[in-house]
Design an enzyme around this catalytic site. Structure first.
Site, PDB file in Angstrom:
ATOM      1  N   GLY A  39     -22.280  44.454 -19.725  1.00 47.96           N
ATOM      2  CA  GLY A  39     -22.530  45.977 -19.797  1.00 47.96           C
ATOM      3  C   GLY A  39     -22.205  46.498 -21.428  1.00 47.96           C
ATOM      4  O   GLY A  39     -21.453  45.939 -22.060  1.00 47.96           O
TER       5      GLY A  39
ATOM      6  N   ARG B  55     -28.176  41.207 -18.066  1.00 50.34           N
ATOM      7  CA  ARG B  55     -27.582  40.281 -17.217  1.00 50.34           C
ATOM      8  C   ARG B  55     -28.530  39.073 -16.629  1.00 50.34           C
ATOM      9  O   ARG B  55     -29.603  39.475 -16.789  1.00 50.34           O
ATOM     10  CB  ARG B  55     -26.949  40.996 -16.137  1.00 50.34           C
ATOM     11  CG  ARG B  55     -25.843  41.980 -16.417  1.00 50.34           C
ATOM     12  CD  ARG B  55     -24.951  42.461 -15.322  1.00 50.34           C
ATOM     13  NE  ARG B  55     -23.701  42.662 -15.909  1.00 50.34           N
ATOM     14  CZ  ARG B  55     -23.393  44.099 -15.996  1.00 50.34           C
ATOM     15  NH1 ARG B  55     -24.372  44.943 -15.727  1.00 50.34           N
ATOM     16  NH2 ARG B  55     -22.253  44.501 -16.472  1.00 50.34           N
TER      17      ARG B  55
ATOM     18  N   ASP C 292     -15.780  39.653 -19.904  1.00 51.20           N
ATOM     19  CA  ASP C 292     -15.385  38.334 -19.511  1.00 51.20           C
ATOM     20  C   ASP C 292     -16.514  37.590 -19.002  1.00 51.20           C
ATOM     21  O   ASP C 292     -16.411  36.273 -19.234  1.00 51.20           O
ATOM     22  CB  ASP C 292     -14.474  38.473 -18.305  1.00 51.20           C
ATOM     23  CG  ASP C 292     -14.964  39.455 -17.079  1.00 51.20           C
ATOM     24  OD1 ASP C 292     -15.750  40.451 -17.338  1.00 51.20           O
ATOM     25  OD2 ASP C 292     -14.684  39.049 -15.907  1.00 51.20           O
TER      26      ASP C 292
ATOM     27  N   THR D  91     -16.230  45.600 -24.394  1.00 52.17           N
ATOM     28  CA  THR D  91     -16.408  46.314 -23.032  1.00 52.17           C
ATOM     29  C   THR D  91     -15.673  47.512 -22.969  1.00 52.17           C
ATOM     30  O   THR D  91     -14.422  47.608 -23.558  1.00 52.17           O
ATOM     31  CB  THR D  91     -15.918  45.308 -22.075  1.00 52.17           C
ATOM     32  OG1 THR D  91     -15.778  45.891 -20.816  1.00 52.17           O
ATOM     33  CG2 THR D  91     -14.785  44.607 -22.238  1.00 52.17           C
TER      34      THR D  91
ATOM     35  N   ASP E 180     -14.156  48.430 -20.344  1.00 51.61           N
ATOM     36  CA  ASP E 180     -13.141  48.180 -19.383  1.00 51.61           C
ATOM     37  C   ASP E 180     -11.582  47.818 -19.924  1.00 51.61           C
ATOM     38  O   ASP E 180     -10.584  47.779 -19.203  1.00 51.61           O
ATOM     39  CB  ASP E 180     -13.353  47.081 -18.465  1.00 51.61           C
ATOM     40  CG  ASP E 180     -14.634  47.521 -17.408  1.00 51.61           C
ATOM     41  OD1 ASP E 180     -14.882  48.638 -17.458  1.00 51.61           O
ATOM     42  OD2 ASP E 180     -15.253  46.506 -17.016  1.00 51.61           O
TER      43      ASP E 180
ATOM     44  N   ASP F 183     -10.456  45.000 -20.360  1.00 56.57           N
ATOM     45  CA  ASP F 183      -9.727  43.882 -19.387  1.00 56.57           C
ATOM     46  C   ASP F 183      -9.649  42.702 -19.975  1.00 56.57           C
ATOM     47  O   ASP F 183      -9.637  41.749 -19.319  1.00 56.57           O
ATOM     48  CB  ASP F 183     -10.413  44.158 -17.911  1.00 56.57           C
ATOM     49  CG  ASP F 183     -11.980  43.798 -18.286  1.00 56.57           C
ATOM     50  OD1 ASP F 183     -12.645  43.693 -19.291  1.00 56.57           O
ATOM     51  OD2 ASP F 183     -12.628  43.481 -17.252  1.00 56.57           O
TER      52      ASP F 183
ATOM     53  N   ARG G 161     -14.215  48.605 -12.359  1.00 55.40           N
ATOM     54  CA  ARG G 161     -14.397  47.983 -10.999  1.00 55.40           C
ATOM     55  C   ARG G 161     -13.120  47.073 -10.671  1.00 55.40           C
ATOM     56  O   ARG G 161     -12.706  47.120  -9.542  1.00 55.40           O
ATOM     57  CB  ARG G 161     -15.575  46.980 -10.936  1.00 55.40           C
ATOM     58  CG  ARG G 161     -16.893  47.838 -10.345  1.00 55.40           C
ATOM     59  CD  ARG G 161     -18.247  46.825 -10.616  1.00 55.40           C
ATOM     60  NE  ARG G 161     -18.396  46.523 -12.280  1.00 55.40           N
ATOM     61  CZ  ARG G 161     -18.793  45.674 -12.626  1.00 55.40           C
ATOM     62  NH1 ARG G 161     -19.513  44.755 -11.924  1.00 55.40           N
ATOM     63  NH2 ARG G 161     -19.036  45.252 -13.864  1.00 55.40           N
TER      64      ARG G 161
END
Ligand code: ATP
Length: 322
Positions: A11, A72, A103, A126, A128, A130, A172
């Site tokens: 992403g 991707r 990741d 990212t 996120d 994360d 997510r």
């Protein structure tokens, strides 16, 4: 080592261009020839390389998205796919790869390095946030601000009609965006993947909140929380909360776009430089990050094998301040 390539994968996130710029300029600074790989690992397998010079880095620091495009690639998940990618690099005599992504991107880079001896350094990009090894990832701050501005606008209309809104933000597996935009926008409730509450608990929290709030009520819902996101949560709440004229808003991909904040541009600039410096210093299989404002080098595997925890003090704070 003379030749280095850079790619963006997974992403996209705002600030990736600022990181590419820093990689290009730092590579020149350290005397490397630098190539871009278009479309992430998919482009690597196909040999979609572009030679970069310093002028390619002009005028991109403020742009969202990624000039290298992202993708991707299922093929890269196979041994054969990675063999093709390694062959392309060897063919161009490129010994090292800087990967900007999340990741999944780092998992891919780790196996490529192990199987084929390619030197890899990761830059966390990212929305996120994360990844272990950096307090913040590139794009996170911009995504927070984008979501906050959109939520402020929803607040105006929610106030006008005294409505209850469920607002879904990205995340997510991680609730960083939901938690911090919830705090920043003064939301009444946040629902996170890391802090599972069953539907009955959510209903009773909401009833308590609605007793005191007559103006409007905003619930920030991370897309990956256990009831299944804002739409599904709305369906489950509808019968009991009909009188509040409930609406659902999904912020979606606007959270990925836009011009990066100053914070993300500075972070991307630091990490782009540090990634190339790490290669110059002979490092490989690592991610560069910033922790407590200091540059930190973390083994790539550690960045995704452990789960980065949200700050539960902030969850408690959001309850106190709602
Ligand atoms: P974001 O989380 O922001 O979307 P990401 O880097 O995690 O970014 P992914 O789609 O998970 O995005 O991964 C990007 C690409 O990395 C995948 O399409 C795939 O090609 C490669 N990849 C992911 N996991 C692996 C793995 N276990 N082995 C090899 N390659 C992988």
């Amino acid at each position: 080592m003379k030749r280095v390539a850079v790619l963006t994968s997974g992403g996209d996130s705002p600030g990736m261009n600022a990181a590419i710029r820093a990689v290009i300029r730092s590579a020149e600074h350290f005397g490397f020839q630098i190539f871009g790989v278009r479309f992430g690992y998919r482009g690597l397998i196909k040999g979609d390389f572009v030679p970069f010079t310093s002028s390619d880095a002009s005028g991109i620091i403020q742009r969202g998205g990624t000039i290298l495009k992202s993708a991707r690639s299922d093929e890269f998940m196979t041994k054969e796919g990675r063999q093709k990618a390694a062959d392309q690099l060897k063919d161009k005599k490129i010994e090292a790869l800087v990967v900007i992504g999340g990741d999944g991107t780092f998992r891919g880079a780790t196996v490529l390095a192990k199987e084929h001896g390619i030197k890899v350094v990761g830059i966390p990009g990212t929305i996120d946030n994360d990844l272990i090894g950096s307090d913040e990832t590139i794009g996170y701050d911009t995504a927070l601000n984008t979501a906050m501005e959109a939520i402020d606008k929803i607040r105006d209309t929610a106030d006008a009609h005294e409505r209850l809104f469920l607002i879904e933000v990205m995340g997510r597996h991680a609730g960083f965006v939901a938690l911090e935009t919830g705090l920043a926008s003064g939301a009444e409730l946040v629902i996170l993947p890391e802090y599972n509450r069953d539907i009955d608990e959510i209903k009773s929290s909401l009833k308590e909140i609605l007793k005191v709030h007559s103006r409007s009520t905003l619930v920030i819902v991370a897309e990956g929380e256990q009831t299944g996101g804002a739409v599904k949560l709305g369906e489950q709440l509808e019968p009991e909360f009909k009188q509040y004229d409930m609406r659902v808003a999904i912020l979606g991909h606007i959270q990925r776009g836009g011009s990066p904040t100053a914070h993300d541009r500075v972070l991307a600039s630091r990490l782009g430089y540090e990634a190339v410096k790490a290669l110059k210093d002979g490092l490989s299989g690592v991610m560069v990050g910033v922790i407590n404002n200091e540059v930190e080098i973390t083994p790539l595997e550690e960045t995704f094998e452990k789960i980065k925890k949200i700050d539960f003090d902030l969850v408690e704070l959001s309850k106190v301040l709602r």
